[in-house]
Design a protein around this motif. Structure first.
Motif, PDB file in Angstrom:
ATOM      1  N   ASP A  86      21.810 -96.296   2.175  1.00  0.00           N
ATOM      2  CA  ASP A  86      22.021 -94.854   2.088  1.00  0.00           C
ATOM      3  C   ASP A  86      21.210 -94.279   0.928  1.00  0.00           C
ATOM      4  O   ASP A  86      21.126 -94.885  -0.143  1.00  0.00           O
ATOM      5  N   ASP A  87      20.630 -93.113   1.125  1.00  0.00           N
ATOM      6  CA  ASP A  87      19.849 -92.410   0.095  1.00  0.00           C
ATOM      7  C   ASP A  87      18.703 -93.262  -0.445  1.00  0.00           C
ATOM      8  O   ASP A  87      18.422 -93.284  -1.651  1.00  0.00           O
ATOM      9  N   ALA A  88      18.005 -93.934   0.449  1.00  0.00           N
ATOM     10  CA  ALA A  88      16.885 -94.800   0.060  1.00  0.00           C
ATOM     11  C   ALA A  88      15.754 -94.026  -0.601  1.00  0.00           C
ATOM     12  O   ALA A  88      14.987 -94.583  -1.393  1.00  0.00           O
ATOM     13  N   ASP A  89      15.651 -92.752  -0.296  1.00  0.00           N
ATOM     14  CA  ASP A  89      14.561 -91.945  -0.839  1.00  0.00           C
ATOM     15  C   ASP A  89      14.605 -91.812  -2.360  1.00  0.00           C
ATOM     16  O   ASP A  89      13.579 -91.557  -2.991  1.00  0.00           O
ATOM     17  N   ILE A  90      15.751 -92.009  -2.962  1.00  0.00           N
ATOM     18  CA  ILE A  90      15.841 -91.894  -4.427  1.00  0.00           C
ATOM     19  C   ILE A  90      14.971 -92.957  -5.089  1.00  0.00           C
ATOM     20  O   ILE A  90      14.153 -92.658  -5.963  1.00  0.00           O
ATOM     21  N   PHE A  91      15.111 -94.202  -4.664  1.00  0.00           N
ATOM     22  CA  PHE A  91      14.285 -95.295  -5.185  1.00  0.00           C
ATOM     23  C   PHE A  91      12.830 -95.097  -4.759  1.00  0.00           C
ATOM     24  O   PHE A  91      11.903 -95.284  -5.562  1.00  0.00           O
ATOM     25  N   ALA A  92      12.612 -94.696  -3.508  1.00  0.00           N
ATOM     26  CA  ALA A  92      11.252 -94.512  -2.993  1.00  0.00           C
ATOM     27  C   ALA A  92      10.481 -93.485  -3.818  1.00  0.00           C
ATOM     28  O   ALA A  92       9.290 -93.665  -4.091  1.00  0.00           O
ATOM     29  N   GLN A  93      11.157 -92.427  -4.241  1.00  0.00           N
ATOM     30  CA  GLN A  93      10.495 -91.389  -5.035  1.00  0.00           C
ATOM     31  C   GLN A  93      10.361 -91.791  -6.505  1.00  0.00           C
ATOM     32  O   GLN A  93       9.376 -91.470  -7.148  1.00  0.00           O
TER      33      GLN A  93
END
Length: 127
Positions: A86-93
């Protein structure tokens, strides 16, 4: 309009969570949940992944150790594995290069498990 979009996002995520819960209830299936709100670096990803996937104490908290453990999983045998992130985009960004390394290892693990007739699915969900 933004209230509608926020509601839509919550509704979609709720539907995904319910589907994951149904999948987890199937015999022979192991679901791992990563709460991406708490993951913004390589270190937090490895820590939360080790916790969620119940890695052994000897886990070395580096990419090589992650690769080794994700292709072992003898401590939680299953016919199918699902990693719900969940909310993988936080690490990706926050750390795109490190996130890509995590994805590469997970894709490699997927191929490894498929060669052994075991399914491993990785489901990253963004905000």
């Amino acid at each position: 309009m933004s209230e509608f979009l926020n509601f839509l996002s919550i509704d979609v995520k709720q539907g995904i969570r319910e589907a994951v819960e149904r999948i987890a209830a199937e015999p022979g299936t192991k679901v791992f949940y990563l709460d991406g709100k708490k993951i913004n670096s390589k270190e937090t990803f490895l820590s939360k992944a080790a916790e969620a996937m119940q890695f052994p104490r000897y886990f070395g908290f580096n990419w090589d150790a992650f690769d080794e453990c994700i292709t072992d999983l003898t401590w939680c045998p299953a016919e199918r594995y699902l990693i719900f992130y969940d909310d993988a985009d936080i690490f990706a960004q926050a750390e795109p290069t490190q996130y890509q390394i995590a994805l590469d290892i997970l894709n490699s693990a997927k191929e490894y498990w498929e060669a052994n007739n075991i399914t491993l699915k990785f489901l990253p969900i963004n905000k």
